[in-house]
Design an enzyme around this catalytic site. Sequence first.
Site, PDB file in Angstrom:
ATOM      1  N   SER A  29      14.816   3.967  -6.869  1.00 26.99           N
ATOM      2  CA  SER A  29      15.107   5.207  -7.252  1.00 26.99           C
ATOM      3  C   SER A  29      16.351   5.661  -6.585  1.00 26.99           C
ATOM      4  O   SER A  29      16.951   4.853  -5.736  1.00 26.99           O
ATOM      5  CB  SER A  29      14.056   6.070  -6.360  1.00 26.99           C
ATOM      6  N   ARG A  71      14.578   9.343   4.338  1.00 27.44           N
ATOM      7  CA  ARG A  71      14.997   8.292   3.299  1.00 27.44           C
ATOM      8  C   ARG A  71      16.534   8.030   3.454  1.00 27.44           C
ATOM      9  O   ARG A  71      17.202   7.207   2.858  1.00 27.44           O
ATOM     10  CB  ARG A  71      14.730   8.237   1.897  1.00 27.44           C
ATOM     11  N   HIS A  85      14.175   2.226   5.789  1.00 28.07           N
ATOM     12  CA  HIS A  85      14.294   3.447   6.824  1.00 28.07           C
ATOM     13  C   HIS A  85      14.000   3.320   8.194  1.00 28.07           C
ATOM     14  O   HIS A  85      14.152   4.443   8.891  1.00 28.07           O
ATOM     15  CB  HIS A  85      13.763   4.780   6.135  1.00 28.07           C
ATOM     16  N   TYR A 142       9.165   5.649  -9.879  1.00 30.69           N
ATOM     17  CA  TYR A 142       9.635   4.136 -10.004  1.00 30.69           C
ATOM     18  C   TYR A 142       9.175   3.710 -11.455  1.00 30.69           C
ATOM     19  O   TYR A 142       9.819   2.349 -11.547  1.00 30.69           O
ATOM     20  CB  TYR A 142       8.895   3.158  -9.023  1.00 30.69           C
ATOM     21  N   ARG A 185      16.449  12.082  -2.258  1.00 33.30           N
ATOM     22  CA  ARG A 185      15.024  12.293  -2.033  1.00 33.30           C
ATOM     23  C   ARG A 185      14.975  12.840  -0.545  1.00 33.30           C
ATOM     24  O   ARG A 185      15.697  13.434  -0.096  1.00 33.30           O
ATOM     25  CB  ARG A 185      14.191  10.879  -1.983  1.00 33.30           C
ATOM     26  N   GLU A 219      22.196  -4.422  -1.322  1.00 32.01           N
ATOM     27  CA  GLU A 219      20.759  -3.691  -1.420  1.00 32.01           C
ATOM     28  C   GLU A 219      20.325  -2.988  -2.647  1.00 32.01           C
ATOM     29  O   GLU A 219      21.549  -2.670  -3.232  1.00 32.01           O
ATOM     30  CB  GLU A 219      21.276  -2.725   0.041  1.00 32.01           C
ATOM     31  N   ARG A 242       2.526   2.598  -8.758  1.00 33.28           N
ATOM     32  CA  ARG A 242       2.752   3.627  -7.761  1.00 33.28           C
ATOM     33  C   ARG A 242       3.728   4.661  -8.103  1.00 33.28           C
ATOM     34  O   ARG A 242       4.969   3.973  -8.932  1.00 33.28           O
ATOM     35  CB  ARG A 242       3.246   2.865  -6.631  1.00 33.28           C
ATOM     36  N   HIS A 289      18.051  -0.121  -4.483  1.00 37.05           N
ATOM     37  CA  HIS A 289      16.688   0.793  -4.516  1.00 37.05           C
ATOM     38  C   HIS A 289      16.551   1.374  -5.885  1.00 37.05           C
ATOM     39  O   HIS A 289      17.374   1.670  -6.735  1.00 37.05           O
ATOM     40  CB  HIS A 289      16.942   2.023  -3.618  1.00 37.05           C
ATOM     41  N   PRO A 348       7.558  -3.732   1.161  1.00 37.97           N
ATOM     42  CA  PRO A 348       6.109  -3.127   0.961  1.00 37.97           C
ATOM     43  C   PRO A 348       6.165  -2.324  -0.399  1.00 37.97           C
ATOM     44  O   PRO A 348       6.995  -1.625  -0.661  1.00 37.97           O
ATOM     45  CB  PRO A 348       5.957  -2.387   2.344  1.00 37.97           C
ATOM     46  N   ASN A 349       4.986  -2.574  -1.018  1.00 32.64           N
ATOM     47  CA  ASN A 349       4.498  -1.594  -2.204  1.00 32.64           C
ATOM     48  C   ASN A 349       5.329  -1.832  -3.198  1.00 32.64           C
ATOM     49  O   ASN A 349       5.016  -1.368  -4.372  1.00 32.64           O
ATOM     50  CB  ASN A 349       4.580  -0.153  -1.594  1.00 32.64           C
ATOM     51  N   ASN A 360      15.509  -5.471  -1.716  1.00 34.58           N
ATOM     52  CA  ASN A 360      15.188  -3.938  -1.684  1.00 34.58           C
ATOM     53  C   ASN A 360      14.093  -3.980  -0.618  1.00 34.58           C
ATOM     54  O   ASN A 360      12.997  -4.389  -0.559  1.00 34.58           O
ATOM     55  CB  ASN A 360      14.442  -3.465  -3.109  1.00 34.58           C
ATOM     56  N   ASP A 377      19.207  -6.747  11.542  1.00 35.81           N
ATOM     57  CA  ASP A 377      19.471  -7.936  12.666  1.00 35.81           C
ATOM     58  C   ASP A 377      19.524  -9.446  12.014  1.00 35.81           C
ATOM     59  O   ASP A 377      20.288  -9.978  12.180  1.00 35.81           O
ATOM     60  CB  ASP A 377      18.840  -7.960  13.886  1.00 35.81           C
ATOM     61  N   ALA A 402      10.276   0.666   2.058  1.00 41.67           N
ATOM     62  CA  ALA A 402      10.024   1.728   3.157  1.00 41.67           C
ATOM     63  C   ALA A 402      10.715   1.377   4.385  1.00 41.67           C
ATOM     64  O   ALA A 402      11.179   1.970   5.398  1.00 41.67           O
ATOM     65  CB  ALA A 402       8.618   1.908   3.349  1.00 41.67           C
TER      66      ALA A 402
HETATM   67  C1  DQA Z   1      12.738   2.248  -2.469  1.00 46.22           C
HETATM   68  C2  DQA Z   1      12.949   3.518  -1.829  1.00 46.22           C
HETATM   69  C3  DQA Z   1      12.311   3.618  -0.674  1.00 46.22           C
HETATM   70  O1  DQA Z   1      12.617   4.787  -0.059  1.00 46.22           O
HETATM   71  C4  DQA Z   1      10.624   3.676  -0.595  1.00 46.22           C
HETATM   72  O2  DQA Z   1      10.299   3.573   0.485  1.00 46.22           O
HETATM   73  C5  DQA Z   1      10.228   2.265  -1.516  1.00 46.22           C
HETATM   74  C6  DQA Z   1      11.218   1.780  -2.634  1.00 46.22           C
HETATM   75  C7  DQA Z   1      13.145   2.108  -4.134  1.00 46.22           C
HETATM   76  O3  DQA Z   1      13.225   1.079  -4.696  1.00 46.22           O
HETATM   77  O4  DQA Z   1      13.685   3.111  -4.656  1.00 46.22           O
HETATM   78  O5  DQA Z   1       9.421   1.690  -1.278  1.00 46.22           O
HETATM   79  O6  DQA Z   1      13.326   1.163  -2.079  1.00 46.22           O
END
Ligand code: DQA
Length: 147
Positions: free
Chosen positions: A101, A110, A79, A22, A106, A97, A17, A99, A9-10, A73, A86, A76
């Site tokens: 950031s 997180r 977390h 980011y 943080r 994985e 954002r 991320h 998401p996002n 990735n 699963d 959110a």
């Molecule tokens: C994120 C870090 C997450 O905590 C956050 O909710 C994101 C982006 C990152 O790529 O740094 O949406 O996964």
Amino acid sequence: MKFLILNGPNLNLLGLREPDIYGRQTYADLEALVRETCAAEGIECELYQSNHEGDLVDRIQAAYGNVDGIVINPAAYTHTSVAILDALKAVAIPAVEVHISDVKSRESFRQISYPGMACVKTFMGLGLDGYRQAIRFLKQYLNKENG
Ligand code: DQA
């Protein structure tokens, strides 16, 4: 070799954002970077982004028997999502994985990653380059695994 690159998401709002966290590059820039990296490494890739947890679970399930590796990735859902953890465990496809950031530096909420528990490695705090590094790492990992 075929990879699925999953974004939660996002991440479709990259560039807009919280650019201080980011960066200013967009999701289209991320897509281009992933496609270029995979092409250079001789990897076929599928990219998928969703704001919905169940869609991400469905996509992981659909990857079974169809892809060799997953770069994820979960955003959110990192977390909160035992469902994504699963799903990764169920298909048992090697996953890495990413991320953008540095989540470790943080907020306390997180500090846990559920999907990360099913991943062979995590790249964080490297901006979009983390995806490039994850793809290269996963290729090497799979080549070693397959002798
Ligand atoms: C994120 C870090 C997450 O905590 C956050 O909710 C994101 C982006 C990152 O790529 O740094 O949406 O996964």
